[in-house]
Motif scaffolding. Structure first.
Motif, PDB file in Angstrom:
ATOM      1  N   SER A 198       0.789  -1.191   0.418  1.00  0.00           N
ATOM      2  CA  SER A 198      -0.105   0.019  -0.496  1.00  0.00           C
ATOM      3  C   SER A 198       0.927   1.361  -0.572  1.00  0.00           C
ATOM      4  N   ALA A 199       2.535   1.068   0.785  1.00  0.00           N
ATOM      5  CA  ALA A 199       2.294   2.865   0.460  1.00  0.00           C
ATOM      6  C   ALA A 199       3.537   2.771  -0.889  1.00  0.00           C
ATOM      7  N   GLU A 200       3.948   1.657  -0.727  1.00  0.00           N
ATOM      8  CA  GLU A 200       4.979   2.013  -2.704  1.00  0.00           C
ATOM      9  C   GLU A 200       3.918   2.708  -3.894  1.00  0.00           C
ATOM     10  N   LYS A 201       2.443   2.529  -3.199  1.00  0.00           N
ATOM     11  CA  LYS A 201       1.907   2.465  -4.199  1.00  0.00           C
ATOM     12  C   LYS A 201       1.262   4.601  -4.082  1.00  0.00           C
ATOM     13  N   MET A 202       1.729   4.969  -2.936  1.00  0.00           N
ATOM     14  CA  MET A 202       1.397   5.997  -2.226  1.00  0.00           C
ATOM     15  C   MET A 202       1.766   7.353  -3.144  1.00  0.00           C
ATOM     16  N   ASP A 203       0.921   7.741  -2.863  1.00  0.00           N
ATOM     17  CA  ASP A 203       1.732   9.415  -3.567  1.00  0.00           C
ATOM     18  C   ASP A 203       2.324  10.275  -2.782  1.00  0.00           C
ATOM     19  N   TRP A 204       3.417  10.259  -2.505  1.00  0.00           N
ATOM     20  CA  TRP A 204       4.458  10.986  -1.895  1.00  0.00           C
ATOM     21  C   TRP A 204       4.589  12.540  -1.747  1.00  0.00           C
ATOM     22  N   THR A 205       3.937  12.962  -2.730  1.00  0.00           N
ATOM     23  CA  THR A 205       3.855  14.411  -3.333  1.00  0.00           C
ATOM     24  C   THR A 205       2.979  15.413  -2.550  1.00  0.00           C
ATOM     25  N   GLU A 208       4.492  15.528   0.400  1.00  0.00           N
ATOM     26  CA  GLU A 208       5.584  16.586   0.666  1.00  0.00           C
ATOM     27  C   GLU A 208       4.633  18.190   0.905  1.00  0.00           C
ATOM     28  N   ALA A 209       3.826  17.524   0.140  1.00  0.00           N
ATOM     29  CA  ALA A 209       3.208  19.240   0.386  1.00  0.00           C
ATOM     30  C   ALA A 209       2.126  19.519   1.896  1.00  0.00           C
ATOM     31  N   SER A 210       1.793  17.927   2.406  1.00  0.00           N
ATOM     32  CA  SER A 210       2.077  18.898   3.256  1.00  0.00           C
ATOM     33  C   SER A 210       2.077  19.476   4.332  1.00  0.00           C
ATOM     34  N   SER A 216       3.050  19.119  11.016  1.00  0.00           N
ATOM     35  CA  SER A 216       4.028  18.888  11.083  1.00  0.00           C
ATOM     36  C   SER A 216       3.802  17.134  11.166  1.00  0.00           C
ATOM     37  N   ALA A 217       4.580  16.827  11.737  1.00  0.00           N
ATOM     38  CA  ALA A 217       4.960  15.198  11.068  1.00  0.00           C
ATOM     39  C   ALA A 217       4.276  14.238  11.502  1.00  0.00           C
ATOM     40  N   ALA A 218       4.124  14.683  12.584  1.00  0.00           N
ATOM     41  CA  ALA A 218       2.636  14.009  13.664  1.00  0.00           C
ATOM     42  C   ALA A 218       0.801  13.630  12.223  1.00  0.00           C
ATOM     43  N   LYS A 219       0.766  15.612  12.432  1.00  0.00           N
ATOM     44  CA  LYS A 219      -0.206  15.673  11.787  1.00  0.00           C
ATOM     45  C   LYS A 219      -0.161  15.127  10.673  1.00  0.00           C
ATOM     46  N   THR A 220       0.947  15.105   9.829  1.00  0.00           N
ATOM     47  CA  THR A 220       0.417  14.692   9.125  1.00  0.00           C
ATOM     48  C   THR A 220       0.689  13.275   7.850  1.00  0.00           C
ATOM     49  N   PHE A 221       1.106  12.260   9.111  1.00  0.00           N
ATOM     50  CA  PHE A 221       0.945  11.023   9.345  1.00  0.00           C
ATOM     51  C   PHE A 221      -0.516  11.102   9.686  1.00  0.00           C
TER      52      PHE A 221
END
Length: 310
Positions: A198-205, A208-210, A216-221
């Motif tokens: 599932s993580a490999e297909k995630m849009d990592w942009t 980065e936009a978040s 924050s890192a926690a809120k983004t997660f």
């Protein structure tokens, strides 16, 4: 002659010079070839999956024979027997063990699968190899290897006493925590692979936009990463929770018959008890529970496929 000439010329003016009716015939032939290729798969599914399930449900409503097998006498007594405190307690213990092992698998397998998806190709292959290596050996052999490590005066005991951490052998084998450890060890790769898929297909942009927008890192997660990887996480839960209730050989080897799961009851009823209808009834209940969990997964994740398998 003039009309025939006009017919030939009009046919030649069709796109690609095709003749009317040729395309439908070609599509029909292609569909027929697909059905022919699919027939072995459908036959295998019917013979080895559908018919055995129907037979198991039928058997669960039959009566036990005096010596072996069953007699064709309809009864619901097998399902009533499941409601006895002994078997309800076994279901409760199995659910408890499955819940504990699944929670631990989430806290260990999710970070592993997530960060593995973020590695470069070289390290991704190395980490994937480490996950897949255990599948190259039988589970029984691997569990017997852990018995050598954790038994009294075994490898771990000698190491701890040699380092003067302990003065006497520890009693770790044939305990409840050891069975939990065995379940976690046996099913951890399924959680890792499901989350990784599932993580490999995630849009990592989106991550980065978040972060660029000040999250924050926690809120983004919790607001970006976790929702996007939720199908893989739920798939890992299914792939670890359900087998944890039925892997009786783990409880036998590491629990020393002190920990009894629903899989142990089914195995005992088939071999020692020779009560095929009751074993079938227990299996049907376990199958219904499995179906409910998969239906819940499909409803929450919004997909019909289990991540990590497809």
């Amino acid at each position: 002659m003039g009309s025939e000439g006009n017919t030939v010329s009009s046919a030649g003016n069709l796109p690609g010079g095709s003749v009317p009716g040729a395309a439908p015939k070609k599509n029909k032939k292609r569909r027929s070839s697909v059905w022919i290729l699919m027939m072995p798969l459908y036959a295998f599914t019917l013979v080895f999956v559908f018919f055995p399930l129907i037979y198991m449900v039928y058997l669960s409503f039959m009566s036990r024979a005096e010596v072996w097998g069953f007699v064709n006498e309809f009864t619901i007594g097998n399902y009533k027997r499941i409601l006895e405190p002994l078997y309800l307690g076994t279901f409760k213990d199995s659910l408890k063990l499955a819940f504990i092992s699944t929670i631990v698998n989430i806290f260990i397998g999710y970070p592993y699968g997530y960060f593995m998806a973020r590695l470069n190709d070289k390290w991704k292959k190395i980490m994937m190899l480490l996950v897949m290596i255990p599948f190259w050996t039988s589970g029984l052999i691997r569990l017997n290897g852990w018995i050598i490590v954790f038994r009294s005066n075994g490898v771990l005991d000698k190491l701890l006493m040699g380092l003067h951490i302990t003065d006497a052998p520890l009693k770790m084998l044939y305990t409840y925590p050891m069975v939990v450890f065995g379940m976690i060890y046996a099913l951890m790769p399924f959680m890792i692979l499901a989350v990784y898929s599932s993580a490999e297909k995630m849009d990592w942009t989106l991550v980065e936009a978040s972060r660029d927008l000040g999250a924050s890192a926690a809120k983004t997660f919790f607001h970006v990463t976790l929702p996007l990887t939720m199908p893989g996480l739920l798939s890992g839960v299914i792939l670890t929770f359900i087998p944890s209730m039925g892997l009786f050989f783990v409880a036998d080897l590491l629990g020393g018959n002190k920990i009894v799961l629903i899989g142990n009851i089914i195995q005992q009823q088939l071999t020692k008890g020779r009560n095929l209808p009751f074993a079938a009834a227990l299996s049907v209940v376990l199958m219904v529970l499995t179906s409910l969990l998969i239906a819940l997964y499909r409803r929450i994740a919004g997909t019909r496929q289990l991540e990590g398998l497809i």
